[in-house]
Motif scaffolding. Sequence first.
Motif, short mmCIF file in Angstrom:
data_model
loop_
_atom_site.label_atom_id
_atom_site.label_comp_id
_atom_site.label_asym_id
_atom_site.label_seq_id
_atom_site.Cartn_x
_atom_site.Cartn_y
_atom_site.Cartn_z
N MET A 1 2.27 22.71 -22.85
CA MET A 1 1.36 21.61 -22.58
C MET A 1 1.75 20.37 -23.36
O MET A 1 1.99 19.31 -22.82
CB MET A 1 -0.06 22.02 -22.94
N THR A 2 1.86 20.53 -24.66
CA THR A 2 2.40 19.39 -25.39
C THR A 2 3.85 19.73 -25.72
O THR A 2 4.15 20.50 -26.62
CB THR A 2 1.63 19.14 -26.69
N ARG A 6 9.22 14.17 -24.46
CA ARG A 6 8.28 13.49 -23.59
C ARG A 6 8.68 13.81 -22.16
O ARG A 6 9.84 13.65 -21.79
CB ARG A 6 8.42 11.98 -23.88
N LEU A 48 1.30 18.35 -17.40
CA LEU A 48 2.34 17.99 -18.37
C LEU A 48 1.90 16.90 -19.34
O LEU A 48 2.60 16.59 -20.30
CB LEU A 48 3.59 17.49 -17.62
N GLY A 49 0.78 16.30 -19.09
CA GLY A 49 0.37 15.17 -19.92
C GLY A 49 1.36 14.04 -19.75
O GLY A 49 1.69 13.32 -20.69
N TYR A 50 1.83 13.92 -18.54
CA TYR A 50 2.87 12.91 -18.27
C TYR A 50 2.37 11.48 -18.46
O TYR A 50 1.27 11.13 -18.03
CB TYR A 50 3.38 13.08 -16.84
N VAL A 51 3.18 10.69 -19.09
CA VAL A 51 2.92 9.25 -19.23
C VAL A 51 4.17 8.51 -18.82
O VAL A 51 5.27 8.83 -19.27
CB VAL A 51 2.57 8.88 -20.69
N ARG A 52 4.01 7.54 -17.97
CA ARG A 52 5.14 6.75 -17.49
C ARG A 52 5.97 6.17 -18.63
O ARG A 52 5.42 5.80 -19.66
CB ARG A 52 4.59 5.52 -16.75
N GLY A 54 7.44 3.00 -19.64
CA GLY A 54 7.34 1.59 -19.26
C GLY A 54 8.68 0.90 -19.18
O GLY A 54 8.91 0.05 -18.30
N ALA A 55 9.58 1.23 -20.07
CA ALA A 55 10.87 0.55 -20.08
C ALA A 55 11.65 0.87 -18.81
O ALA A 55 12.22 -0.02 -18.17
CB ALA A 55 11.67 0.96 -21.31
N ALA A 56 11.64 2.12 -18.45
CA ALA A 56 12.37 2.52 -17.25
C ALA A 56 11.74 1.87 -16.02
O ALA A 56 12.43 1.35 -15.13
CB ALA A 56 12.36 4.03 -17.11
N GLN A 57 10.45 1.89 -16.01
CA GLN A 57 9.74 1.29 -14.90
C GLN A 57 10.07 -0.21 -14.80
O GLN A 57 10.35 -0.73 -13.72
CB GLN A 57 8.23 1.48 -15.10
N ALA A 58 10.07 -0.85 -15.95
CA ALA A 58 10.34 -2.28 -15.98
C ALA A 58 11.77 -2.56 -15.53
O ALA A 58 12.04 -3.50 -14.78
CB ALA A 58 10.12 -2.82 -17.39
N ALA B 55 13.97 -4.56 -21.32
CA ALA B 55 13.66 -3.27 -20.71
C ALA B 55 14.88 -2.36 -20.75
O ALA B 55 14.78 -1.18 -21.10
CB ALA B 55 13.18 -3.47 -19.28
N LEU B 59 15.17 1.04 -22.76
CA LEU B 59 15.44 2.29 -22.06
C LEU B 59 16.62 3.02 -22.67
O LEU B 59 16.59 4.22 -22.93
CB LEU B 59 15.71 2.01 -20.58
N GLU B 118 2.19 4.05 -22.83
CA GLU B 118 2.88 4.02 -21.55
C GLU B 118 3.85 2.84 -21.47
O GLU B 118 4.97 2.95 -21.02
CB GLU B 118 1.83 3.90 -20.45
N ARG B 119 3.36 1.72 -21.94
CA ARG B 119 4.17 0.52 -21.93
C ARG B 119 5.36 0.67 -22.86
O ARG B 119 6.44 0.17 -22.61
CB ARG B 119 3.30 -0.63 -22.42
N GLN B 141 1.82 13.23 -30.24
CA GLN B 141 2.56 13.70 -29.09
C GLN B 141 3.77 12.83 -28.77
O GLN B 141 4.81 13.33 -28.35
CB GLN B 141 1.61 13.72 -27.89
N TYR B 142 3.63 11.55 -28.96
CA TYR B 142 4.75 10.68 -28.66
C TYR B 142 5.52 10.25 -29.89
O TYR B 142 6.33 9.33 -29.83
CB TYR B 142 4.27 9.48 -27.84
#
Lengths: 355, 355
Positions: A1-2, A6, A48-52, A54-58, B55, B59, B118-119, B141-142
């Motif tokens: 779970m954790t 990441r 999974l407690g997934y969190v996006r 941000g850098a990759a998204q950006a 970004a 990344l 997330e960011r 966690q992170y």
Amino acid sequence: MTLDRRSTLADVARLAGVSLGSASRALSVPNEVKPATLAKVQQAVAQLGYVRNGAAQALASRRTRTVAAIYPTLSNPIFSVSIHKLQQTLWKYGYQLLVASHEYEPQREIDLLRAIVERGVDAIVLVGTDHSHEVYELARQYGLPYVLTWSFDDSTYPHCVGFSYYDAAYEMAKVVVESGHTRIALCNGFEVSNERARARVAGTRAALKAAGISLRRDWVTEQPFNFEGGREAVRRFMGSEDCPTVLICGTDLQAIGAIDECRIRGIRVPEDLSITGFDDIEHAAIVVPPLTTVHVPTEKIGILAAQRIVELIEGREMPAFSPLETTVVIRKSLLSIQKTSSLGRSKRASLSASG
Amino acid sequence: MTLDRRSTLADVARLAGVSLGSASRALSVPNEVKPATLAKVQQAVAQLGYVRNGAAQALASRRTRTVAAIYPTLSNPIFSVSIHKLQQTLWKYGYQLLVASHEYEPQREIDLLRAIVERGVDAIVLVGTDHSHEVYELARQYGLPYVLTWSFDDSTYPHCVGFSYYDAAYEMAKVVVESGHTRIALCNGFEVSNERARARVAGTRAALKAAGISLRRDWVTEQPFNFEGGREAVRRFMGSEDCPTVLICGTDLQAIGAIDECRIRGIRVPEDLSITGFDDIEHAAIVVPPLTTVHVPTEKIGILAAQRIVELIEGREMPAFSPLETTVVIRKSLLSIQKTSSLGRSKRASLSASG
DNA sequence: CTGAAAGCGCTAACAC
DNA sequence: GTGTTAGCGCTTTCAG
């Protein structure tokens, strides 16, 4: 779970038994995937407690979902209140706010902006219309939408969310004149790189002129927009026999400092010296005596700037902005005195003006 | 010179006639490349007006060079001043600051933190030691380093940059007691999710107890940390015959509101009611009467928190922090009254206490 | 509506 | 020191 590592979208996709692309779509455009797919992805995300990332998204999308605001200072409550509204509103639309302050240093504004551009933001909020050429150049070069706040003047940029400092100052000065004052001094801010300060003198001067009064050069001073600025103005103007009956200040902070300096020096406000402010911060109503000042739409600016910047980012057309209203708030710090003859303060007429 | 497409490091490398890797190194570790290479790269950078893509950098390197700070509010100058210092110091070390405020809403703090995680940020600065479990969990966690600011209490986390609210409140209350007061009321903040508010009551109660005075339950109220909170406390405590001689407030904002409410209701401060504050904001010295309050190391907290968070990010070991000092500042809002007998306010002794 | 695959622009091994 | 290369984790065509 954790997990230690990441977890990534790929993990989510695998767990959900869908492709990377579908997982991505499930998160960003949920109504373009089959409900079943959506559900599987959401389930995996939760598990999974997934969190996006941000850098990759950006990097992939070229959007950071953050906007930067460069303010003159955070020390003036007028700005911190407005920033708060800006932030809250942006947050509602799914954007974050990066705040910085240049403390009235043009070069620092450029440096900040450069760092911000480098970091990556989708848009910027600036205060005022008078910025270095480099600032506009940077925004243009990187295609960054921006809104200019607080000031609304005759510059042609359509996204200025603000009010006319000229008109506001004009109205304030008009009230002062109508209260019977002719010996008027002005504690302004530094006019270089600050169209708001310039508009304040201009508006004040125009109002006096309309009343046949001219603003004495030696009764105008440029001071920092804080307590100390107001204090200094009092020291400067109230030393000699030849002194004003009213001090118009560029900000409430200056006015409050001025009031306190008067208290220290035994100058009675408003009997010996009237003092007016600008901004109508919360303290203005509380100082003794309460401050006559210009009420400005602090929160509205934050909210409207946020909305406009979001529209701009998302590519929607916006009509040019119309200026917001300000109002003069009359309180005790401005004394209404008997009208004097236009040539000095010798004769007293029996009329008294009202604000 | 000003291209349409934002130029990339690859463009720079090509123009400089070096490899991508060298160009990257020239920018991030300049002293690990030959001076000649460095010069060529710098020249190309200048020529293209190249600006890093944050970004992509984030990344690839897993570092964003930004830290986030979640504050209770920006409306208290104590916080905006400290944030400003935090920002300036961080900037010197090459980090940006992302500021958010939760307005004393624990759930909002969690939401903000989630969005921030997330960011992507390298570390976080939080205010106080009392946070939701989710907050700590998210940080853990992170693997996000964090520093806790303002409060320094018996929690065991080594990176608390602050002072003891308990001790500060104790000292303030001690001064109040030594001024001869026995009828003491407390305007505190909400104690839920706020160890600072709790420490203030505890410290105050302890100081009174040491003087043989007990804090009456009905003379303690939990109010928002703003003007209105202080006003409400005055309304609540000053209605009847049975009222306190001093109101100890949890923040200067409350104290200033209380003073104003007294003015409105014709209660003289400090003759009828003494009022003390906490924070020593700039206004504290300026209100009428000037506020007796606790001076706290506002700027120092910003600076030291910034330094510590940078050390943490960059993986350097830091010794546990030692608490900062506070001092009671005596001004006019606290009246020194003749000692009363311990059983009431009837008898007057000839001694008067000093602070 | 979904899957595969090609990048986004940069850093960080790794070999030379 | 420097060049090469393999990703970082995601979005977004493009087929199907």
